[in-house]
Write an enzyme that holds these catalytic residues in place. Structure first.
Site, short mmCIF file in Angstrom:
data_model
loop_
_atom_site.label_atom_id
_atom_site.label_comp_id
_atom_site.label_asym_id
_atom_site.label_seq_id
_atom_site.Cartn_x
_atom_site.Cartn_y
_atom_site.Cartn_z
N PHE A 349 81.73 60.35 34.19
CA PHE A 349 81.30 61.54 33.46
C PHE A 349 82.41 62.58 33.43
O PHE A 349 83.08 62.82 34.44
CB PHE A 349 80.11 62.21 34.17
CG PHE A 349 78.80 61.49 34.04
CD1 PHE A 349 77.91 61.81 33.03
CD2 PHE A 349 78.45 60.50 34.94
CE1 PHE A 349 76.69 61.16 32.92
CE2 PHE A 349 77.24 59.84 34.84
CZ PHE A 349 76.36 60.17 33.83
N ASP A 350 82.58 63.21 32.28
CA ASP A 350 83.31 64.46 32.23
C ASP A 350 82.42 65.51 32.91
O ASP A 350 81.19 65.39 32.88
CB ASP A 350 83.58 64.85 30.78
CG ASP A 350 84.14 66.26 30.65
OD1 ASP A 350 85.12 66.57 31.34
OD2 ASP A 350 83.56 67.05 29.88
#
Length: 660
Positions: A349-350
């Site tokens: 995930f960013d």
């Protein structure tokens, strides 16, 4: 719809004098004629010619669409299942087995019609997207209002959206407040509040300018109980809805790994079947039977080995899965990402805007010495109100919330120290707000030990710390943090429960901030201090360690990493051209809870694809030897053949009812 699909639709045109269900009606007529002819043939003394004519009629109505498709295919230098079935029916007629030939064509046409009807159910789920946008819009020109077709709307037109009506175009609200039901585009179950944009002059044709969700509306969404005036920012042909429809239609071209396997299998299987049929035609030369018996067996094997169920098993499941996902606001670009998503072992995930809100909030107010919290907040509020920095806006918003309606004297003469902080005059004294470097390096002032310890704790907990000093007196420290989304922790927990072994967070923030957010929401790995190119390296490293890896981001600065991952997933893709183009899967709403749903749907799709393959291959494996050794004739073969085809199609349609 694309040209290839248009050609397919023309080739498989099932309409006619009775409308789109003509093939189904023809097959029913064929069945009635067949049954009538068969019953009459059992009556002693009844002329055989009547039954023969009824069988001829059954051949015509049952074989009309089969012959039509076979002719189109052969004229293009190929052949399909229709040609093989027609060949078998002609063979039965040559042998005088008119009843069996008519039964073959009746069951094949009925199965074809029902298969077409069932698959249309999935296609209609997708086609329904095109129907959600209104055909006209009310445009305001000065004090005049005029209704025009949506395709004639131009960028910067102002359109009037009446209460409880559909919004005609992508745009920004310039007047009025209302709640908008965005479910048709994003799948969100709760209406989203909309308010006017502060600056109407912003050019949203510039990709750098993107309106916030509270100002933006989409074509096809439904206005609430108030009138809205909306400035058009995209023409109808380029709206989010139009792009969504185009991309979903293109998914039928993109074959899944399983479909690619079945295509390769058919390339070898079909020629092998034809060779077997030719060999069986001459079986009478080897075994003690007549040519007609060998011919009949060969035709029965031709029917039994025709891979109808195999050919439709995967496309029907992929189509149904994509349609179900689209209905929930999840755009899946074809069979490959639909299958790959279910095989993931790791999700990267960013952080900012994906796992967190993307907006810093005031989280810590720590006065120092004899200063009170209100005094610290008042000084910070007065100075930061002069700045347009995102952190300054967060301080002002947080201070207003905590101080209420308390009147605060305004500051003036703001000056910034790039990368360090700001200073301004307030109540006759200079106020400095900034990081440690502002005081120790720019001003040459050492922090008191106690204040330095407070600063260490604030930063260790993941906050961005800002020191406040008035003249020679330190007032304290305020902390800001980009807080995790409220659903982030539960979604991460759900992902682990469904078998995702590693959940990795990739962020440009320092490692302490990364560790703090990770521990709060349950991330297994937190990698901080990464530039966009570092995220690409991180994905490559993860792919070496794990089987399949997905990258979840906003589709803009994360695009390179998403491209390198097995599956690129864009969050909040509605309105983002980059996200829609880059991602393999686009979650139209900015809602993390759509992720477990998408993975669950993928796994269900894979399960149904496997079931369909077992059914189609299993039936073929049983029917071929059964017809070779005369355990089953043409009638039984076509009955089981068409039954298995319908079974895999209706099994695939179960995906349309998958529960979110």
């Amino acid at each position: 719809m694309n040209t290839q699909n248009e050609n397919e639709d023309q080739k498989h045109d099932h309409g006619g004098i009775f409308g789109p269900n003509t093939e189904l009606i023809f097959s029913i007529i064929s069945g009635v004629l067949l049954v009538t002819g068969f019953v009459l043939s059992l009556i002693n003394g009844f002329p055989d010619g009547i039954s023969f004519l009824l069988y001829i009629g059954a051949y015509f109505f049952g074989g009309y669409f089969t012959a039509k498709e076979a002719i189109v295919t052969v004229s293009k230098g190929g052949f399909e299942i229709d040609f093989l079935m027609l060949l078998a029916a002609i063979g039965a007629a040559i042998l005088g087995e008119w009843a069996e030939g008519a039964l073959l064509l009746f069951l094949f046409s009925l199965g074809h019609a029902l298969e077409h009807f069932a698959l249309n159910k999935a296609r209609k789920s997708i086609a329904a997207l095109a129907e959600i946008a209104p055909k006209t819009a009310v445009v305001r020109k000065g004090n005049q209002q005029k209704e025009v077709p949506v395709e004639k709307l131009q960028v910067d037109d102002i359109i009037i959206i009446k209460p409880n009506s559909k919004i005609s175009a992508d745009g920004v609200v310039v007047k009025g407040t209302s709640s908008v039901n965005q479910a048709p585009i994003t799948g969100e179950s709760v209406p989203v509040d909309k308010r006017p944009i502060e600056d109407e002059t912003i050019d949203f044709q510039d990709e750098k300018n993107s309106p916030s969700s509270e100002n933006r509306v989409f074509a096809g969404t439904i206005n609430g109980s108030s009138v809205l005036e909306v400035k058009v920012i995209k023409e109808a042909s380029d709206s989010t809805l139009a792009r969504l429809i185009k991309l979903v239609n293109e998914t039928e071209e993109q074959k899944s790994p399983t479909q690619q396997f079945t295509d390769r299998f058919e390339k070898f299987f079909v020629p092998s079947v034809l060779v077997l049929v030719v060999v069986l035609l001459f079986a009478f030369l080897v075994i003690d039977e007549s040519f007609s018996d060998s011919f009949y067996r060969a035709m029965a094997v031709l029917v039994a080995a025709s891979p109808c169920a195999l050919a439709i098993s995967t496309p029907s499941a992929v189509l149904s899965g994509v349609a179900r996902a689209a209905r929930a606001g999840v755009l899946v670009k074809g069979g490959s990402p639909l299958e790959d998503l279910g095989d993931l072992t790791a999700l990267a995930f960013d952080k900012t805007g994906t796992l967190t809100e993307g907006k810093p909030k005031l989280t810590e107010v720590l006065p120092y010495g004899n200063t009170t919290s209100d005094e610290l907040l008042a000084s910070a509020f007065a100075v930061e109100k002069l700045s347009d920095h995102p952190l300054a806006r967060a301080v002002v918003a947080g201070a207003e919330e905590r101080l209420g309606n308390k009147k605060i004297e305004e500051a003036d003469t703001l000056k910034s120290v790039t990368g360090r902080g700001i200073k301004a005059n307030w109540m006759g004294e200079e106020v400095f707000i900034g990081n440690k470097g502002l005081f120790e390096e720019e001003l040459g002032v050492s922090l008191p030990t106690e204040l330095a310890n407070i600063l260490e704790k604030v930063e260790t907990s993941g906050n961005t710390a800002m020191i406040v000093k008035k003249s020679s007196e330190f007032l304290g420290i305020i902390g800001l943090m980009d807080t995790p989304k409220k659903e982030a922790k539960s979604v991460i927990s759900s992902l682990k429960q469904i078998g995702i072994k590693r959940v990795i967070m990739l962020t440009g923030d320092n490692q302490r901030v990364a560790n703090s957010v990770a521990s709060e929401i349950g991330i297994t790995d937190a990698w901080g201090g990464l530039l966009p190119e570092d995220k690409v390296d991180a994905i490559n490293k993860l792919k070496q360690q794990e089987n399949k890896v997905a990258m979840v981001g906003d589709g803009v600065n994360d695009a390179p990493a998403m491209t390198k991952s097995t599956v690129g997933i864009a969050m909040g893709a509605a309105g983002s051209d980059v996200a829609l183009e880059t991602a393999d899967i686009a979650l139209m709403a900015d809602n993390l809870t759509d992720l477990p749903f998408a993975i669950g749907l993928s796994r269900k799709s894979k399960s149904i694809i496997k079931q369909n393959l077992w059914v189609s291959l299993g039936v073929t494996a049983l029917l071929i030897p059964a017809t070779i050794f005369n355990f089953a004739g043409i009638g039984i073969a076509v009955l089981i053949h068409e039954g298995s085809t319908l079974l895999v199609v209706f099994n695939a349609l179960r995906l349309l009812a998958y529960d979110k």
